[in-house]
Design a protein around this motif. Structure first.
Motif, PDB file in Angstrom:
ATOM      1  N   ASN A 135       0.849  -1.192   0.000  1.00  0.00           N
ATOM      2  CA  ASN A 135       0.000   0.000   0.000  1.00  0.00           C
ATOM      3  C   ASN A 135       0.888   1.246   0.000  1.00  0.00           C
ATOM      4  N   VAL A 136       0.939   1.915  -1.152  1.00  0.00           N
ATOM      5  CA  VAL A 136       1.733   3.139  -1.288  1.00  0.00           C
ATOM      6  C   VAL A 136       0.841   4.326  -0.957  1.00  0.00           C
ATOM      7  N   THR A 137       1.252   5.129  -0.003  1.00  0.00           N
ATOM      8  CA  THR A 137       0.435   6.261   0.389  1.00  0.00           C
ATOM      9  C   THR A 137       1.327   7.458   0.714  1.00  0.00           C
ATOM     10  N   ALA A 138       0.705   8.519   1.176  1.00  0.00           N
ATOM     11  CA  ALA A 138       1.433   9.736   1.554  1.00  0.00           C
ATOM     12  C   ALA A 138       0.515  10.562   2.444  1.00  0.00           C
ATOM     13  N   ARG A 139       1.091  11.525   3.138  1.00  0.00           N
ATOM     14  CA  ARG A 139       0.271  12.416   3.957  1.00  0.00           C
ATOM     15  C   ARG A 139      -0.723  13.152   3.058  1.00  0.00           C
ATOM     16  N   ARG A 140      -1.882  13.470   3.602  1.00  0.00           N
ATOM     17  CA  ARG A 140      -2.930  14.106   2.801  1.00  0.00           C
ATOM     18  C   ARG A 140      -2.462  15.426   2.188  1.00  0.00           C
ATOM     19  N   ALA A 149      -1.311  19.861  -8.669  1.00  0.00           N
ATOM     20  CA  ALA A 149      -0.283  20.149  -9.669  1.00  0.00           C
ATOM     21  C   ALA A 149      -0.664  19.591 -11.041  1.00  0.00           C
ATOM     22  N   ARG A 150      -1.551  18.595 -11.065  1.00  0.00           N
ATOM     23  CA  ARG A 150      -2.002  18.028 -12.336  1.00  0.00           C
ATOM     24  C   ARG A 150      -2.936  18.981 -13.073  1.00  0.00           C
ATOM     25  N   GLY A 151      -3.556  19.901 -12.329  1.00  0.00           N
ATOM     26  CA  GLY A 151      -4.415  20.895 -12.945  1.00  0.00           C
ATOM     27  C   GLY A 151      -5.759  20.387 -13.414  1.00  0.00           C
ATOM     28  N   ARG A 152      -6.181  19.241 -12.936  1.00  0.00           N
ATOM     29  CA  ARG A 152      -7.449  18.658 -13.380  1.00  0.00           C
ATOM     30  C   ARG A 152      -8.609  19.020 -12.454  1.00  0.00           C
ATOM     31  N   GLU A 153      -8.295  19.373 -11.199  1.00  0.00           N
ATOM     32  CA  GLU A 153      -9.339  19.638 -10.213  1.00  0.00           C
ATOM     33  C   GLU A 153      -8.988  20.888  -9.414  1.00  0.00           C
ATOM     34  N   SER A 154     -10.011  21.519  -8.874  1.00  0.00           N
ATOM     35  CA  SER A 154      -9.777  22.664  -8.000  1.00  0.00           C
ATOM     36  C   SER A 154      -9.312  22.163  -6.638  1.00  0.00           C
ATOM     37  N   ARG A 155      -8.784  23.082  -5.835  1.00  0.00           N
ATOM     38  CA  ARG A 155      -8.352  22.691  -4.494  1.00  0.00           C
ATOM     39  C   ARG A 155      -9.517  22.137  -3.685  1.00  0.00           C
ATOM     40  N   GLU A 156     -10.693  22.763  -3.821  1.00  0.00           N
ATOM     41  CA  GLU A 156     -11.872  22.314  -3.088  1.00  0.00           C
ATOM     42  C   GLU A 156     -12.252  20.885  -3.476  1.00  0.00           C
ATOM     43  N   ASP A 157     -12.227  20.601  -4.781  1.00  0.00           N
ATOM     44  CA  ASP A 157     -12.562  19.249  -5.249  1.00  0.00           C
ATOM     45  C   ASP A 157     -11.552  18.230  -4.734  1.00  0.00           C
ATOM     46  N   VAL A 158     -10.273  18.606  -4.774  1.00  0.00           N
ATOM     47  CA  VAL A 158      -9.224  17.704  -4.304  1.00  0.00           C
ATOM     48  C   VAL A 158      -9.404  17.396  -2.821  1.00  0.00           C
ATOM     49  N   MET A 159      -9.638  18.434  -2.025  1.00  0.00           N
ATOM     50  CA  MET A 159      -9.772  18.227  -0.587  1.00  0.00           C
ATOM     51  C   MET A 159     -11.006  17.392  -0.257  1.00  0.00           C
ATOM     52  N   ARG A 160     -12.094  17.605  -0.992  1.00  0.00           N
ATOM     53  CA  ARG A 160     -13.296  16.803  -0.752  1.00  0.00           C
ATOM     54  C   ARG A 160     -13.025  15.335  -1.079  1.00  0.00           C
ATOM     55  N   ARG A 161     -12.305  15.102  -2.170  1.00  0.00           N
ATOM     56  CA  ARG A 161     -12.000  13.721  -2.560  1.00  0.00           C
ATOM     57  C   ARG A 161     -11.115  13.039  -1.519  1.00  0.00           C
ATOM     58  N   LEU A 162     -10.138  13.761  -1.017  1.00  0.00           N
ATOM     59  CA  LEU A 162      -9.234  13.178  -0.028  1.00  0.00           C
ATOM     60  C   LEU A 162      -9.941  12.913   1.295  1.00  0.00           C
ATOM     61  N   GLU A 163     -10.890  13.771   1.636  1.00  0.00           N
ATOM     62  CA  GLU A 163     -11.641  13.560   2.880  1.00  0.00           C
ATOM     63  C   GLU A 163     -12.502  12.304   2.809  1.00  0.00           C
ATOM     64  N   ASP A 177       2.941  -1.188   4.271  1.00  0.00           N
ATOM     65  CA  ASP A 177       2.645   0.209   3.966  1.00  0.00           C
ATOM     66  C   ASP A 177       3.934   0.960   3.647  1.00  0.00           C
ATOM     67  N   ILE A 178       3.906   1.729   2.570  1.00  0.00           N
ATOM     68  CA  ILE A 178       5.052   2.546   2.185  1.00  0.00           C
ATOM     69  C   ILE A 178       4.606   3.997   2.123  1.00  0.00           C
ATOM     70  N   ASP A 179       5.224   4.842   2.940  1.00  0.00           N
ATOM     71  CA  ASP A 179       4.899   6.268   2.984  1.00  0.00           C
ATOM     72  C   ASP A 179       5.785   7.008   1.985  1.00  0.00           C
ATOM     73  N   ASN A 180       5.157   7.547   0.955  1.00  0.00           N
ATOM     74  CA  ASN A 180       5.891   8.274  -0.079  1.00  0.00           C
ATOM     75  C   ASN A 180       5.712   9.785   0.086  1.00  0.00           C
ATOM     76  N   SER A 181       5.663  10.228   1.345  1.00  0.00           N
ATOM     77  CA  SER A 181       5.538  11.663   1.608  1.00  0.00           C
ATOM     78  C   SER A 181       6.875  12.367   1.492  1.00  0.00           C
ATOM     79  N   GLY A 182       7.964  11.624   1.709  1.00  0.00           N
ATOM     80  CA  GLY A 182       9.296  12.222   1.703  1.00  0.00           C
ATOM     81  C   GLY A 182       9.953  12.159   0.342  1.00  0.00           C
ATOM     82  N   THR A 183      11.236  11.785   0.331  1.00  0.00           N
ATOM     83  CA  THR A 183      11.962  11.739  -0.931  1.00  0.00           C
ATOM     84  C   THR A 183      11.593  10.483  -1.710  1.00  0.00           C
ATOM     85  N   LEU A 184      11.634  10.592  -3.016  1.00  0.00           N
ATOM     86  CA  LEU A 184      11.348   9.445  -3.873  1.00  0.00           C
ATOM     87  C   LEU A 184      12.395   8.348  -3.661  1.00  0.00           C
TER      88      LEU A 184
END
Length: 201
Positions: A135-140, A149-163, A177-184
């Motif tokens: 399970n590859v994940t990262a901090r919200r 950064a992909r430019g496909r959704e607004s910040r509001e849409d992104v935050m609603r999806r993550l919630e 579980d692998i946390d990919n919040s830090g360096t690649l």
């Protein structure tokens, strides 16, 4: 909506003799799952005992960050009817298939790595007797930044999806579980370490 999932009954007997391990990599959008799989595939290039699955998908060949076989819906349906998939499912308007040939790799005792989906893990579990979930994940916050950064959704849409989404794997699975919040680089070392441990099993 729960994706439609199909298992080819003809492959059930093949899974009974499998001695290798199927590792299914999952994770939310923006976690970097495809990137880590590509890095891991490069790391293990040339290893006959490690097989990365090339999925069959009903989308353009140059779409996304995954090396896949692109087919039309009609061709996919024909392949499915012919028993070409060990597991197949439908999600987000696309159809995905894990080629039945993976059972040959497992029967040889090899490690097989596939790009999967958390919503269909119960079907992978029913098909593959030795299953590991990565399970590859990262901090919200990190996920939100990458998705915006992909430019496909607004910040509001992104935050609603993550919630609405969960960052964990629900169910009785063997999960790393692998946390990919830090360096690649750190995340690459982590997934390689998990796969190396599976090879030694």
């Amino acid at each position: 909506m729960t994706p439609e999932v199909n298992i080819n009954p003809a492959n059930d007997s093949l899974s009974d003799s499998a001695t290798g391990i199927m590792a299914v990599v999952v994770g939310p959008s923006g976690a970097g799952k495809d990137t880590l799989m590509n890095l891991a595939a490069r790391h293990f290039a040339g290893r006959p005992d490690v097989h990365f699955v090339r999925r069959v998908i009903t989308r353009e060949g140059d779409a996304g960050n995954e090396d896949h076989r692109s087919v039309s819906e009609a061709d996919f349906d024909a392949m499915e009817q012919a028993g070409a998939f060990a597991v197949s499912w439908e999600a987000h308007g696309l159809k995905y298939g894990i080629p039945a040939e993976v059972t040959d790799e497992l029967a040889r005792g090899n490690l097989v790595i596939a790009n999967g989906s958390r919503s269909v893990l119960h079907r992978f579990q029913a098909t593959f007797p030795r299953l590991k979930i990565i399970n590859v994940t990262a901090r919200r916050e990190a996920l939100a930044e990458r998705l915006m950064a992909r430019g496909r959704e607004s910040r509001e849409d992104v935050m609603r999806r993550l919630e609405r989404s969960s960052l964990t794997v629900e169910g009785s699975y063997d999960v790393a579980d692998i946390d990919n919040s830090g360096t690649l680089e750190d995340a690459e070392h982590a997934i390689v370490a998990v796969l190396e441990a599976l090879i030694r099993k």
